[in-house]
Design a protein around this motif. Structure first.
Motif, short mmCIF file in Angstrom:
data_model
loop_
_atom_site.label_atom_id
_atom_site.label_comp_id
_atom_site.label_asym_id
_atom_site.label_seq_id
_atom_site.Cartn_x
_atom_site.Cartn_y
_atom_site.Cartn_z
N LEU A 123 0.84 -1.19 0.00
CA LEU A 123 0.00 0.00 0.00
C LEU A 123 0.88 1.24 0.00
N THR A 124 0.55 2.19 -0.87
CA THR A 124 1.26 3.47 -0.94
C THR A 124 0.23 4.59 -0.96
N PHE A 125 0.69 5.84 -1.10
CA PHE A 125 -0.22 6.96 -0.90
C PHE A 125 -0.09 8.01 -2.00
N GLU A 126 -1.20 8.60 -2.33
CA GLU A 126 -1.26 9.68 -3.31
C GLU A 126 -0.28 10.78 -2.93
N GLY A 127 0.44 11.29 -3.92
CA GLY A 127 1.42 12.34 -3.67
C GLY A 127 2.80 11.83 -3.33
N ALA A 128 2.95 10.51 -3.23
CA ALA A 128 4.24 9.94 -2.83
C ALA A 128 5.26 10.05 -3.95
N PHE A 156 0.95 -2.90 -6.33
CA PHE A 156 0.87 -1.68 -5.54
C PHE A 156 -0.55 -1.11 -5.59
N THR A 157 -1.02 -0.62 -4.46
CA THR A 157 -2.32 0.05 -4.40
C THR A 157 -2.12 1.42 -3.77
N GLN A 158 -2.48 2.47 -4.52
CA GLN A 158 -2.35 3.83 -4.00
C GLN A 158 -3.62 4.24 -3.28
N LEU A 159 -3.47 4.77 -2.07
CA LEU A 159 -4.59 5.24 -1.27
C LEU A 159 -4.55 6.77 -1.19
N ALA A 160 -5.71 7.37 -1.01
CA ALA A 160 -5.78 8.82 -0.87
C ALA A 160 -5.10 9.24 0.43
N TRP A 161 -4.38 10.34 0.36
CA TRP A 161 -3.70 10.88 1.54
C TRP A 161 -4.74 11.29 2.59
N ASP A 163 -7.04 9.38 4.05
CA ASP A 163 -8.29 8.61 4.07
C ASP A 163 -8.10 7.41 5.00
N HIS A 164 -8.42 7.62 6.27
CA HIS A 164 -8.18 6.59 7.28
C HIS A 164 -9.05 5.36 7.09
N GLU A 165 -10.28 5.57 6.65
CA GLU A 165 -11.20 4.44 6.45
C GLU A 165 -10.70 3.54 5.32
N ALA A 166 -10.25 4.14 4.23
CA ALA A 166 -9.74 3.35 3.11
C ALA A 166 -8.50 2.56 3.53
N LEU A 167 -7.65 3.18 4.32
CA LEU A 167 -6.45 2.50 4.81
C LEU A 167 -6.83 1.33 5.71
N ASP A 168 -7.76 1.55 6.61
CA ASP A 168 -8.17 0.50 7.55
C ASP A 168 -8.75 -0.71 6.81
N ARG A 169 -9.51 -0.44 5.74
CA ARG A 169 -10.07 -1.55 4.94
C ARG A 169 -8.98 -2.27 4.18
N ALA A 170 -8.13 -1.50 3.50
CA ALA A 170 -7.14 -2.10 2.61
C ALA A 170 -6.10 -2.92 3.35
N ILE A 171 -5.66 -2.43 4.49
CA ILE A 171 -4.55 -3.08 5.18
C ILE A 171 -4.95 -4.45 5.74
N ARG A 172 -6.25 -4.69 5.86
CA ARG A 172 -6.74 -5.96 6.39
C ARG A 172 -6.97 -7.01 5.30
N GLU A 173 -6.78 -6.62 4.04
CA GLU A 173 -6.96 -7.58 2.96
C GLU A 173 -5.81 -8.59 2.98
N PRO A 174 -6.11 -9.86 2.72
CA PRO A 174 -5.14 -10.94 2.98
C PRO A 174 -3.87 -10.91 2.14
N MET A 180 4.03 1.43 2.52
CA MET A 180 5.21 2.27 2.33
C MET A 180 4.79 3.73 2.32
N ILE A 181 5.43 4.55 3.18
CA ILE A 181 5.00 5.94 3.33
C ILE A 181 6.16 6.82 3.74
N GLU A 182 6.11 8.09 3.33
CA GLU A 182 7.05 9.10 3.78
C GLU A 182 6.47 9.82 5.00
N PRO A 183 7.19 9.91 6.11
CA PRO A 183 6.68 10.69 7.24
C PRO A 183 6.38 12.14 6.88
N ILE A 184 7.18 12.69 5.97
CA ILE A 184 6.87 13.99 5.37
C ILE A 184 7.07 13.85 3.87
#
Length: 392
Positions: A123-128, A156-161, A163-174, A180-184
């Motif tokens: 999982l990665t994030f928009e703007g990365a 790779f799946t890009q998630l919206a910066w 979006d906590h709900e989308a992250l919570d759903r995606a990270i639980r997929e088997p 992968m994320i940048e702290p800044i």
């Protein structure tokens, strides 16, 4: 006719022949205050005498050995990084892009050897921004970097910066093995991930077994006033990518990892001809010796607060041009109401170098040891550039 240098860069019409500290001198003798530091690379400024001495001393001994043999300088730097961080082990690369490649391989090999070869998705994030290699552009997923370079590496799946709900759903997929994320985000516009969000992400990774990969290529090595940006949140990753400032201007990168995350990377699973060469590691060790010092990091925090105060005043003085200040330590961004390239160009006329980014931001990434007087001069020149834009 195509030029001798492949024209993949939109270069400014500037040529520099020497530098000292936070300053560069062009071929026509003009002095420029460098607030880009080679995009956060020259962490200790140009022609730093301590780094020059370390490089020269090593150059008189041996330049290159290859990783067929033990390299004492590499071992020393690895031990310094392990002693100062979460990591149990380090692999040296020549760049952040190479570090990203290994981080991806390491995460997938971990799950393969753990009996879960299906857990390949990251999982990665928009703007990365994680580099320009095939894996790195697939991870970021933006059209700007991927158009024309298909087929892209899958997994790779890009998630919206944010979006906590989308992250919570995606990270639980088997099939998810890592996030992968940048702290800044640097290229993404100096967008800090709030500490509470990084803590929450660590909790989700602990609940699901997903590996946390942090990309600290731009925000690490003292840039935020801590050795690494994730330290502000009080969490640790499983795998971390480092580059830019670690070499102080000499090409050097690294992947830091826990023993658990790295255990599957046995002999023959990865390699590099130049990675961890004696020259790079001699310089990197000197950078670590300087930057990892608590007193030095305290000064970065103080200088960052001083610079931010000046920038906030700049925003207040030019509300038609600037919206606000972002970032941490000496990784700061001016969010603009005009095209960032116009601000950068106006800076050139004032003898000032800055770096554009996404989300209408101009990045300010000076050397970490920039003197207070140069910070004041930077604000003065930014103000002059803004006044010139207003008058245009």
């Amino acid at each position: 006719m195509i030029p001798a240098v492949l024209p993949t860069y939109n270069r400014a019409p500037l040529t520099f022949e020497r530098g000292e500290g936070a300053w560069l001198v062009s071929d026509d003798g003009r002095r420029y205050l460098d607030l880009g530091a080679g995009i956060a690379v020259n962490a200790l400024g140009h022609a730093n005498p301590q780094l020059t001495e370390a490089l020269t001393a090593q150059a008189h001994k041996v330049w290159h050995l290859s990783n067929l043999y033990r390299i004492p300088e590499q071992e020393r730097l690895a031990e310094m990084l392990v002693d100062r961080t979460f990591a149990d082990t380090v692999f040296f690369t020549n760049s952040g892009t190479e570090a990203a490649e290994l981080a991806v391989k390491m995460a997938r090999k971990h799950w393969h050897d753990a009996g879960r070869p299906d857990r390949t998705r990251i999982l990665t994030f928009e703007g990365a921004f994680h580099g320009r290699s095939s894996a790195a552009i697939a991870a970021a997923g933006s059209e700007k970097m991927t158009k024309g370079f298909g087929p892209l590496l899958p997994g790779f799946t890009q998630l919206a910066w944010g979006d906590h709900e989308a992250l919570d759903r995606a990270i639980r997929e088997p099939d998810v093995g890592a996030v992968m994320i940048e702290p800044i985000q640097g290229e993404g516009g100096i967008r800090p991930l709030p500490d509470v969000c990084l803590k929450g992400l660590r909790d989700l990774c602990d609940q699901t077994g997903v590996l946390m990969i942090l990309d600290e290529v731009q925000c690490g090595m003292g840039r935020t006033g801590r050795l690494f940006a994730h330290e502000w949140a009080g969490v640790t990753p499983d795998i971390m990518m480092v580059a830019k400032g670690i070499g102080g201007g000499f090409p050097l990168g690294a992947v830091l990892a826990t023993e658990k995350a790295a255990a599957a990377m046995t002999a023959g699973t990865h390699g590099s001809t130049y990675g961890g060469n004696p020259l790079a590691c001699a310089v990197g060790a000197k950078v670590m010796e300087i930057v990892a010092d608590d007193a030095f990091l305290s000064e970065v925090r103080r200088k960052g607060a001083l610079f931010r105060q000046g920038l906030e005043g700049l925003v207040a003085s030019h509300p038609n041009l600037f919206e606000g200040v972002r970032g941490s330590g000496l990784m700061l961004g001016l969010r603009c109401k005009v095209v960032p390239a116009d601000v950068v160009k106006a800076g050139y006329a004032e003898g000032l170098l800055t770096v554009p980014a996404a989300d209408n931001v101009v990045r300010l990434l000076p050397p970490l040891n920039i003197p207070d007087a140069d910070i004041a001069e930077a604000v003065r020149r930014l103000d002059a550039a803004a006044s010139a834009l207003n008058a245009a």
